[in-house]
Design a protein around this motif. Structure first.
Motif, PDB file in Angstrom:
ATOM      1  N   GLY A 180       0.826  -1.199   0.000  1.00  0.00           N
ATOM      2  CA  GLY A 180       0.000   0.000   0.000  1.00  0.00           C
ATOM      3  C   GLY A 180       0.861   1.250   0.000  1.00  0.00           C
ATOM      4  N   PRO A 181       0.224   2.431  -0.065  1.00  0.00           N
ATOM      5  CA  PRO A 181       0.986   3.682   0.075  1.00  0.00           C
ATOM      6  C   PRO A 181       1.716   3.685   1.416  1.00  0.00           C
ATOM      7  CG  PRO A 181      -1.291   4.106  -0.601  1.00  0.00           C
ATOM      8  CD  PRO A 181      -1.224   2.667  -0.218  1.00  0.00           C
ATOM      9  N   ARG A 182       2.963   4.170   1.430  1.00  0.00           N
ATOM     10  CA  ARG A 182       3.758   4.008   2.642  1.00  0.00           C
ATOM     11  C   ARG A 182       4.710   5.174   2.849  1.00  0.00           C
ATOM     12  NH1 ARG A 182       8.761   1.852   0.687  1.00  0.00           N
ATOM     13  NH2 ARG A 182       8.559   1.137  -1.469  1.00  0.00           N
ATOM     14  N   GLU A 183       4.966   5.456   4.117  1.00  0.00           N
ATOM     15  CA  GLU A 183       5.979   6.415   4.538  1.00  0.00           C
ATOM     16  C   GLU A 183       6.695   5.820   5.746  1.00  0.00           C
ATOM     17  OE1 GLU A 183       4.487  10.496   5.096  1.00  0.00           O
ATOM     18  OE2 GLU A 183       2.603   9.807   4.197  1.00  0.00           O
ATOM     19  N   ILE A 184       7.925   6.282   5.969  1.00  0.00           N
ATOM     20  CA  ILE A 184       8.655   5.820   7.155  1.00  0.00           C
ATOM     21  C   ILE A 184       9.404   6.981   7.781  1.00  0.00           C
ATOM     22  CG2 ILE A 184      10.680   5.078   5.832  1.00  0.00           C
ATOM     23  CD1 ILE A 184      10.912   2.709   7.881  1.00  0.00           C
ATOM     24  N   ASP A 185       9.324   7.095   9.085  1.00  0.00           N
ATOM     25  CA  ASP A 185      10.088   8.068   9.846  1.00  0.00           C
ATOM     26  C   ASP A 185      11.290   7.358  10.457  1.00  0.00           C
ATOM     27  OD1 ASP A 185       8.256  10.014   9.235  1.00  0.00           O
ATOM     28  OD2 ASP A 185       7.161   9.846  11.123  1.00  0.00           O
ATOM     29  N   VAL A 186      12.454   7.939  10.297  1.00  0.00           N
ATOM     30  CA  VAL A 186      13.706   7.334  10.732  1.00  0.00           C
ATOM     31  C   VAL A 186      14.324   8.214  11.821  1.00  0.00           C
ATOM     32  CG1 VAL A 186      16.020   6.618  10.025  1.00  0.00           C
ATOM     33  CG2 VAL A 186      14.077   6.287   8.468  1.00  0.00           C
ATOM     34  N   PHE A 187      14.691   7.579  12.932  1.00  0.00           N
ATOM     35  CA  PHE A 187      15.334   8.272  14.045  1.00  0.00           C
ATOM     36  C   PHE A 187      16.788   7.788  14.118  1.00  0.00           C
ATOM     37  CE2 PHE A 187      10.817   8.218  14.830  1.00  0.00           C
ATOM     38  CZ  PHE A 187      10.573   9.553  15.154  1.00  0.00           C
ATOM     39  N   PRO A 188      17.729   8.599  13.620  1.00  0.00           N
ATOM     40  CA  PRO A 188      19.109   8.128  13.450  1.00  0.00           C
ATOM     41  C   PRO A 188      19.847   7.849  14.752  1.00  0.00           C
ATOM     42  CG  PRO A 188      18.670  10.066  12.088  1.00  0.00           C
ATOM     43  CD  PRO A 188      17.526   9.934  13.028  1.00  0.00           C
ATOM     44  N   HIS A 189      19.467   8.489  15.847  1.00  0.00           N
ATOM     45  CA  HIS A 189      20.271   8.422  17.068  1.00  0.00           C
ATOM     46  C   HIS A 189      19.527   7.767  18.219  1.00  0.00           C
ATOM     47  CE1 HIS A 189      23.020  10.946  14.876  1.00  0.00           C
ATOM     48  NE2 HIS A 189      22.065  11.823  14.679  1.00  0.00           N
ATOM     49  N   ASN A 190      18.492   7.004  17.896  1.00  0.00           N
ATOM     50  CA  ASN A 190      17.697   6.365  18.947  1.00  0.00           C
ATOM     51  C   ASN A 190      17.800   4.854  18.872  1.00  0.00           C
ATOM     52  OD1 ASN A 190      16.093   9.128  18.419  1.00  0.00           O
ATOM     53  ND2 ASN A 190      15.822   8.449  20.540  1.00  0.00           N
ATOM     54  N   ASP A 191      17.635   4.261  20.045  1.00  0.00           N
ATOM     55  CA  ASP A 191      17.533   2.805  20.191  1.00  0.00           C
ATOM     56  C   ASP A 191      16.048   2.442  20.079  1.00  0.00           C
ATOM     57  OD1 ASP A 191      17.876   0.072  20.902  1.00  0.00           O
ATOM     58  OD2 ASP A 191      19.417   0.537  22.362  1.00  0.00           O
ATOM     59  N   HIS A 192      15.610   1.407  20.773  1.00  0.00           N
ATOM     60  CA  HIS A 192      14.259   0.892  20.577  1.00  0.00           C
ATOM     61  C   HIS A 192      13.162   1.841  21.048  1.00  0.00           C
ATOM     62  CE1 HIS A 192      11.395  -2.145  19.567  1.00  0.00           C
ATOM     63  NE2 HIS A 192      11.014  -2.367  20.809  1.00  0.00           N
ATOM     64  N   GLU A 193      13.520   2.865  21.804  1.00  0.00           N
ATOM     65  CA  GLU A 193      12.498   3.847  22.189  1.00  0.00           C
ATOM     66  C   GLU A 193      11.982   4.633  20.989  1.00  0.00           C
ATOM     67  OE1 GLU A 193      16.234   6.265  22.114  1.00  0.00           O
ATOM     68  OE2 GLU A 193      15.678   4.230  22.744  1.00  0.00           O
ATOM     69  N   GLY A 194      12.758   4.697  19.920  1.00  0.00           N
ATOM     70  CA  GLY A 194      12.315   5.389  18.722  1.00  0.00           C
ATOM     71  C   GLY A 194      11.952   6.834  18.990  1.00  0.00           C
ATOM     72  N   GLY A 195      10.830   7.267  18.394  1.00  0.00           N
ATOM     73  CA  GLY A 195      10.428   8.667  18.506  1.00  0.00           C
ATOM     74  C   GLY A 195       9.555   8.986  19.693  1.00  0.00           C
ATOM     75  N   GLN A 196       8.972   7.969  20.326  1.00  0.00           N
ATOM     76  CA  GLN A 196       8.106   8.143  21.490  1.00  0.00           C
ATOM     77  C   GLN A 196       7.037   9.211  21.205  1.00  0.00           C
ATOM     78  OE1 GLN A 196      11.289   8.536  24.496  1.00  0.00           O
ATOM     79  NE2 GLN A 196      10.682   6.524  25.236  1.00  0.00           N
ATOM     80  N   ALA A 197       6.936  10.248  22.037  1.00  0.00           N
ATOM     81  CA  ALA A 197       5.869  11.241  21.884  1.00  0.00           C
ATOM     82  C   ALA A 197       5.963  11.987  20.556  1.00  0.00           C
ATOM     83  CB  ALA A 197       5.898  12.230  23.048  1.00  0.00           C
ATOM     84  N   TYR A 198       7.187  12.145  20.029  1.00  0.00           N
ATOM     85  CA  TYR A 198       7.334  12.782  18.726  1.00  0.00           C
ATOM     86  C   TYR A 198       6.637  11.954  17.648  1.00  0.00           C
ATOM     87  CZ  TYR A 198      10.831  15.872  20.795  1.00  0.00           C
ATOM     88  OH  TYR A 198      11.470  16.809  21.562  1.00  0.00           O
ATOM     89  N   GLN A 199       6.781  10.627  17.724  1.00  0.00           N
ATOM     90  CA  GLN A 199       6.146   9.775  16.730  1.00  0.00           C
ATOM     91  C   GLN A 199       4.637   9.749  16.909  1.00  0.00           C
ATOM     92  OE1 GLN A 199       7.537   8.780  14.160  1.00  0.00           O
ATOM     93  NE2 GLN A 199       5.991   7.430  13.256  1.00  0.00           N
ATOM     94  N   LEU A 200       4.164   9.746  18.154  1.00  0.00           N
ATOM     95  CA  LEU A 200       2.724   9.789  18.380  1.00  0.00           C
ATOM     96  C   LEU A 200       2.129  11.077  17.810  1.00  0.00           C
ATOM     97  CD1 LEU A 200       0.080   8.760  19.589  1.00  0.00           C
ATOM     98  CD2 LEU A 200       0.802   9.719  21.796  1.00  0.00           C
ATOM     99  N   THR A 201       2.797  12.193  18.030  1.00  0.00           N
ATOM    100  CA  THR A 201       2.326  13.466  17.464  1.00  0.00           C
ATOM    101  C   THR A 201       2.264  13.389  15.948  1.00  0.00           C
ATOM    102  OG1 THR A 201       3.287  14.665  19.327  1.00  0.00           O
ATOM    103  CG2 THR A 201       2.802  15.938  17.341  1.00  0.00           C
ATOM    104  N   ARG A 202       3.266  12.788  15.364  1.00  0.00           N
ATOM    105  CA  ARG A 202       3.302  12.613  13.903  1.00  0.00           C
ATOM    106  C   ARG A 202       2.165  11.711  13.431  1.00  0.00           C
ATOM    107  NH1 ARG A 202       3.804  12.468   8.616  1.00  0.00           N
ATOM    108  NH2 ARG A 202       5.516  11.272   7.725  1.00  0.00           N
ATOM    109  N   GLN A 203       1.900  10.622  14.177  1.00  0.00           N
ATOM    110  CA  GLN A 203       0.819   9.718  13.803  1.00  0.00           C
ATOM    111  C   GLN A 203      -0.533  10.427  13.818  1.00  0.00           C
ATOM    112  OE1 GLN A 203       1.302   6.604  16.700  1.00  0.00           O
ATOM    113  NE2 GLN A 203       2.599   5.358  15.379  1.00  0.00           N
ATOM    114  N   VAL A 204      -0.771  11.223  14.842  1.00  0.00           N
ATOM    115  CA  VAL A 204      -2.054  11.932  14.943  1.00  0.00           C
ATOM    116  C   VAL A 204      -2.240  12.843  13.747  1.00  0.00           C
ATOM    117  CG1 VAL A 204      -3.372  13.610  16.291  1.00  0.00           C
ATOM    118  CG2 VAL A 204      -2.181  11.751  17.456  1.00  0.00           C
TER     119      VAL A 204
END
Length: 322
Positions: free
Chosen positions: A290-314
């Motif tokens: 399907g149509p797809r996008e990916i956000d990449v966090f270069p300096h993070n471990d498994h925590e990823g983007g946390q609240a930043y990613q949730l804000t992006r998802q919303v």
């Protein structure tokens, strides 16, 4: 922490050969048909809470083999009109917890169904309420090797079926718009969201955040962290079982579900993630149809983007729905 996986330029082109059983679709079609035929009703009971910004219901729905699965359903307080619903799946070892643990999506104006993960809920958070009444053969501690000798018996066959039935249930909830259902989750929840994306129709969005359960053979050989390392410990004892183990896992691989998904998707990955290595995430992302996008966090471990990613998802989901 040094970078341990492929550079981003190679990750963006990474399309490995991932084994796919010839009867993959028949296996899952039969599994879902049997569980739907087992019947059971969706029970929705208004929950008394301290919350003033969200109305909350305690939900029980029929999952794998009709087993009762618990969930919380939250909506913005006082809203009566049909709303899109985000179905959320949880990380490894956690349960649905308490409604106060999960307020972001209802605060953003969505219905929000939080699925309990059967047999889990004692590793972190505020607990779980759903049993897994089905047994399995020899396994290491954890969930990844439960039923590893046969996909029919594997733990995640039950969990992925629960996820599809959660989407079915979401379409029946009070105030839910059945044509606007999205799925999300982080880590294990991201892997479950990918499975739901490959097995459900009519989703408006899929948001796998640092997803687990993808490209098993790569992950097992690359990282020494659990949960993937559970497979290593199992194979260190059950010598010579590799073919059986990886055949079972091929029925559960997020790459194979991604090949069947058609809803718009927003992935995320972190380049220092040793729990769910970025190459395993990109394997699923690059296979996604399907149509797809990916956000990449270069300096993070498994925590990823946390609240930043949730804000992006919303924001991303609002754009899809507009």
């Amino acid at each position: 922490m040094p970078r341990f996986d492929l550079p981003l330029s190679e990750l963006e082109q990474y399309r490995p050969e991932v084994a796919e059983p010839d009867d993959f679709d028949a296996f899952w079609g039969r599994t879902l048909a049997e569980s739907r035929a087992a019947g059971g009703e969706v029970i929705v009971v208004r929950a008394a809470t301290m919350l003033r910004t969200a109305d909350v219901w305690d939900v029980t729905f029929p999952g794998f083999a009709g087993d009762p699965v618990k969930a919380w359903y939250l909506r913005p307080a006082g809203r009566a009109e049909p709303l899109p619903v985000v179905v959320e799946f949880l990380g490894y070892g956690g349960g649905r917890g308490l409604p106060v643990d999960r307020l972001a999506w209802s605060a953003a104006g969505y219905g929000h169904l939080v699925m309990d993960t059967r047999g889990q809920g004692s590793g972190w958070g505020s607990g779980g309420d759903t049993a897994d009444p089905h047994g399995a053969g020899p396994a290491t501690p954890g969930y990844l090797t439960r039923g590893i000798d046969d996909p029919i018996d594997h733990y995640y066959r039950r969990v992925f079926t629960d996820a599809v039935r959660a989407v079915d249930a979401a379409r029946l909830l009070p105030g839910a718009d059945p044509d606007r259902i999205a799925v999300t989750g982080g880590s294990q929840g991201g892997g479950i969201a990918l499975a739901a994306a490959g097995l459900c129709t009519g989703l408006v969005g899929v948001m796998p955040d640092v997803p687990f359960l993808c490209h098993f053979e790569r992950a097992v050989g690359l990282t020494d962290r659990d949960p993937y390392h559970e497979v290593v410990r199992y194979l260190a004892v059950h010598r010579g079982a590799e073919a059986t183990v990886f055949r079972t896992l091929s029925y559960l691989d997020g790459v194979n579900f991604a090949r069947r998904a058609d809803a718009p998707a927003l992935f995320s990955t972190a380049l220092l993630d040793q729990t769910c290595p970025p190459s395993t995430v990109f394997a699923a992302y690059n296979a996604y149809t399907g149509p797809r996008e990916i956000d990449v966090f270069p300096h993070n471990d498994h925590e990823g983007g946390q609240a930043y990613q949730l804000t992006r998802q919303v924001a991303w989901l609002a754009e899809r729905l507009s």
